[in-house]
Design a protein around this motif. Structure first.
Motif, PDB file in Angstrom:
ATOM      1  N   ALA A   1       0.835  -1.208   0.000  1.00  0.00           N
ATOM      2  CA  ALA A   1       0.000   0.000   0.000  1.00  0.00           C
ATOM      3  C   ALA A   1       0.866   1.253   0.000  1.00  0.00           C
ATOM      4  N   ALA A   2       1.958   1.229   0.769  1.00  0.00           N
ATOM      5  CA  ALA A   2       2.853   2.383   0.823  1.00  0.00           C
ATOM      6  C   ALA A   2       3.526   2.620  -0.530  1.00  0.00           C
ATOM      7  N   GLN A   3       3.942   1.546  -1.197  1.00  0.00           N
ATOM      8  CA  GLN A   3       4.551   1.687  -2.518  1.00  0.00           C
ATOM      9  C   GLN A   3       3.557   2.280  -3.514  1.00  0.00           C
ATOM     10  N   ASP A   4       2.305   1.877  -3.371  1.00  0.00           N
ATOM     11  CA  ASP A   4       1.265   2.440  -4.226  1.00  0.00           C
ATOM     12  C   ASP A   4       1.095   3.932  -3.946  1.00  0.00           C
ATOM     13  N   ASN A   5       1.130   4.314  -2.660  1.00  0.00           N
ATOM     14  CA  ASN A   5       1.033   5.729  -2.288  1.00  0.00           C
ATOM     15  C   ASN A   5       2.165   6.544  -2.914  1.00  0.00           C
ATOM     16  N   ARG A   6       3.371   6.000  -2.852  1.00  0.00           N
ATOM     17  CA  ARG A   6       4.533   6.717  -3.390  1.00  0.00           C
ATOM     18  C   ARG A   6       4.435   6.865  -4.902  1.00  0.00           C
ATOM     19  N   SER A   7       4.041   5.789  -5.585  1.00  0.00           N
ATOM     20  CA  SER A   7       3.916   5.874  -7.040  1.00  0.00           C
ATOM     21  C   SER A   7       2.841   6.881  -7.428  1.00  0.00           C
ATOM     22  N   ASP A   8       1.782   6.983  -6.620  1.00  0.00           N
ATOM     23  CA  ASP A   8       0.730   7.962  -6.900  1.00  0.00           C
ATOM     24  C   ASP A   8       1.255   9.390  -6.765  1.00  0.00           C
ATOM     25  N   ALA A   9       2.132   9.605  -5.796  1.00  0.00           N
ATOM     26  CA  ALA A   9       2.724  10.937  -5.637  1.00  0.00           C
ATOM     27  C   ALA A   9       3.569  11.288  -6.860  1.00  0.00           C
ATOM     28  N   PHE A  10       4.366  10.330  -7.342  1.00  0.00           N
ATOM     29  CA  PHE A  10       5.194  10.564  -8.524  1.00  0.00           C
ATOM     30  C   PHE A  10       4.330  10.767  -9.775  1.00  0.00           C
ATOM     31  N   VAL A  11       3.244  10.015  -9.846  1.00  0.00           N
ATOM     32  CA  VAL A  11       2.333  10.145 -10.977  1.00  0.00           C
ATOM     33  C   VAL A  11       1.755  11.556 -11.042  1.00  0.00           C
ATOM     34  N   SER A  12       1.383  12.099  -9.879  1.00  0.00           N
ATOM     35  CA  SER A  12       0.820  13.452  -9.838  1.00  0.00           C
ATOM     36  C   SER A  12       1.858  14.491 -10.242  1.00  0.00           C
ATOM     37  N   ILE A  13       3.111  14.269  -9.842  1.00  0.00           N
ATOM     38  CA  ILE A  13       4.179  15.180 -10.269  1.00  0.00           C
ATOM     39  C   ILE A  13       4.351  15.118 -11.787  1.00  0.00           C
ATOM     40  N   GLY A  14       4.277  13.906 -12.341  1.00  0.00           N
ATOM     41  CA  GLY A  14       4.369  13.759 -13.790  1.00  0.00           C
ATOM     42  C   GLY A  14       3.225  14.450 -14.501  1.00  0.00           C
ATOM     43  N   ALA A  15       2.021  14.348 -13.923  1.00  0.00           N
ATOM     44  CA  ALA A  15       0.868  15.033 -14.503  1.00  0.00           C
ATOM     45  C   ALA A  15       1.085  16.546 -14.501  1.00  0.00           C
ATOM     46  N   PHE A  16       1.664  17.061 -13.426  1.00  0.00           N
ATOM     47  CA  PHE A  16       1.964  18.490 -13.328  1.00  0.00           C
ATOM     48  C   PHE A  16       2.917  18.930 -14.443  1.00  0.00           C
ATOM     49  N   ILE A  17       3.966  18.142 -14.659  1.00  0.00           N
ATOM     50  CA  ILE A  17       4.943  18.476 -15.706  1.00  0.00           C
ATOM     51  C   ILE A  17       4.287  18.484 -17.076  1.00  0.00           C
ATOM     52  N   GLY A  18       3.445  17.472 -17.335  1.00  0.00           N
ATOM     53  CA  GLY A  18       2.775  17.402 -18.627  1.00  0.00           C
ATOM     54  C   GLY A  18       1.828  18.559 -18.867  1.00  0.00           C
ATOM     55  N   ILE A  19       1.092  18.942 -17.831  1.00  0.00           N
ATOM     56  CA  ILE A  19       0.128  20.038 -17.959  1.00  0.00           C
ATOM     57  C   ILE A  19       0.847  21.365 -18.186  1.00  0.00           C
ATOM     58  N   VAL A  20       1.908  21.620 -17.424  1.00  0.00           N
ATOM     59  CA  VAL A  20       2.677  22.856 -17.588  1.00  0.00           C
ATOM     60  C   VAL A  20       3.299  22.911 -18.978  1.00  0.00           C
ATOM     61  N   GLY A  21       3.813  21.772 -19.439  1.00  0.00           N
ATOM     62  CA  GLY A  21       4.422  21.740 -20.766  1.00  0.00           C
ATOM     63  C   GLY A  21       3.426  22.075 -21.862  1.00  0.00           C
ATOM     64  N   SER A  22       2.190  21.644 -21.674  1.00  0.00           N
ATOM     65  CA  SER A  22       1.167  21.918 -22.690  1.00  0.00           C
ATOM     66  C   SER A  22       0.836  23.403 -22.776  1.00  0.00           C
ATOM     67  N   GLN A  23       1.158  24.169 -21.724  1.00  0.00           N
ATOM     68  CA  GLN A  23       0.917  25.609 -21.741  1.00  0.00           C
ATOM     69  C   GLN A  23       1.897  26.332 -22.674  1.00  0.00           C
ATOM     70  N   PHE A  24       2.978  25.660 -23.032  1.00  0.00           N
ATOM     71  CA  PHE A  24       3.997  26.261 -23.896  1.00  0.00           C
ATOM     72  C   PHE A  24       3.887  25.734 -25.333  1.00  0.00           C
ATOM     73  N   GLY A  25       2.674  25.507 -25.757  1.00  0.00           N
ATOM     74  CA  GLY A  25       2.453  25.089 -27.141  1.00  0.00           C
ATOM     75  C   GLY A  25       2.726  23.631 -27.397  1.00  0.00           C
ATOM     76  N   LEU A  26       2.743  22.804 -26.352  1.00  0.00           N
ATOM     77  CA  LEU A  26       2.986  21.370 -26.502  1.00  0.00           C
ATOM     78  C   LEU A  26       1.818  20.583 -25.900  1.00  0.00           C
ATOM     79  N   PRO A  27       0.610  20.696 -26.463  1.00  0.00           N
ATOM     80  CA  PRO A  27      -0.554  20.014 -25.891  1.00  0.00           C
ATOM     81  C   PRO A  27      -0.433  18.503 -25.902  1.00  0.00           C
ATOM     82  N   TRP A  28       0.378  17.954 -26.819  1.00  0.00           N
ATOM     83  CA  TRP A  28       0.574  16.511 -26.870  1.00  0.00           C
ATOM     84  C   TRP A  28       1.348  15.979 -25.666  1.00  0.00           C
ATOM     85  N   LEU A  29       1.989  16.903 -24.910  1.00  0.00           N
ATOM     86  CA  LEU A  29       2.757  16.475 -23.747  1.00  0.00           C
ATOM     87  C   LEU A  29       1.851  15.924 -22.641  1.00  0.00           C
TER      88      LEU A  29
END
Length: 303
Positions: free
Chosen positions: A152-180
């Motif tokens: 369960a803890a490993q799942d929690n940690r991977s979820d935290a990393f997943v959310s960080i990845g989502a943040f990076i993708g969303i911010v990148g799409s603001q710079f003309g890279l919606p496919w990110l």
């Protein structure tokens, strides 16, 4: 035995914490992901929604493992939590495949909408919350030696990393890279599948009586150093829920009486509990002839 049940009961608190957190965060991510057109945040929210089921499976497994031994389960029901971790891995793997499929089909859409920045800040907020939950559960898992809680803890940690990845993708799409954004969703899917595989591998290893050889050699070394133990003939170990069961055959001086041999076994049991947190050790004694030397002196064996 009572302490083991108390430890499992503590593990249930971590499972409840995960369930409540996942319910709140999944609702938040799915709602904001839908209205902000973020595929990555929606995928993350879907992951958390199914994590609720996985956490419930862990909770049920912990509850069952607290049942006392009966005529069909002489060793108790501790392995129920390992089975729960295995079930959780199947659920996570199914979710990972679904997220990968949805992200891949997004590339066939003619126009990919750029998600709003509110989705990015939501992802960061959720990442912080999940990392705090991970810190709590990983400490609890180590304290009570629970494979289900560690999963369960490993799942929690991977979820935290997943959310960080989502943040990076969303911010990148603001710079003309919606496919990110869908690219990040793909990465999210792979992370989910990787976490599911790790949990599956550890669970099946425990259920098939696998045991780390390095740890087994450490246990053997501890037994060999016990006064009166002339030879460690054989040693085996297996995982039973949050317990480690050890079977050992030792050679002792054939001139020792039953009481003296029994004292050696008690010394072994005490050292296993003190140094390795192992409370169940089955010891078989074989009488052997020993050479006359200070190390093998009978008086030393009786200490």
């Amino acid at each position: 035995m009572e302490n083991m049940y108390d430890d499992i009961k503590q593990g249930e608190k971590g499972a409840w914490l995960s369930i409540i957190t996942y319910i709140i965060l999944s609702a938040l991510k799915l709602t904001i992901g839908y209205f902000s057109n973020s595929e990555a945040l929606s995928a993350d929210g879907l992951n958390n929604a199914t994590d609720i089921i996985a956490s419930i499976a862990v909770l049920v497994g912990l509850r069952i493992s607290r049942k006392p031994p009966d005529k069909d389960h002489r060793y108790g029901h501790y392995r129920a939590e390992t089975v729960a971790a295995l079930i959780a891995s199947f659920i996570m793997f199914a979710v990972g495949i679904q997220v990968l499929y949805q992200a891949f089909t997004k590339f066939w859409v003619e126009r990919i909408e750029t998600p709003d920045m509110v989705a990015a800040w939501t992802a960061v907020f959720c990442a912080v919350i999940m990392y705090l939950v991970y810190q709590y559960n990983v400490r609890l898992a180590r304290k009570i030696n629970s494979h289900a809680m560690m999963a369960a803890a490993q799942d929690n940690r991977s979820d935290a990393f997943v959310s960080i990845g989502a943040f990076i993708g969303i911010v990148g799409s603001q710079f003309g890279l919606p496919w990110l954004d869908p690219i990040t969703a793909l990465i999210v899917g792979f992370i989910i599948c990787k976490t599911a595989w790790d949990i599956f591998r550890d669970s099946t290893h425990a259920l098939t009586d696998g045991f780390d050889d390095a740890e087994l050699q450490t246990i053997k070394k501890t037994i060999r150093e016990i006064p009166g133990v002339e030879k460690v003939i054989d040693v085996k170990a297996r995982i039973h829920g949050n317990n480690k069961l050890v079977d050992v055959t030792i050679g002792v001086d054939h001139e020792l009486n039953v009481s003296e041999s029994h004292d050696i076994t008690e010394h072994i049991e005490n050292r296993m509990n003190e140094l390795h947190n192992i409370s169940h050790v089955h010891i078989h004694i074989e009488p052997i002839e020993v050479s006359s030397s200070p190390k093998n002196d009978k008086a030393e064996a009786r200490t």
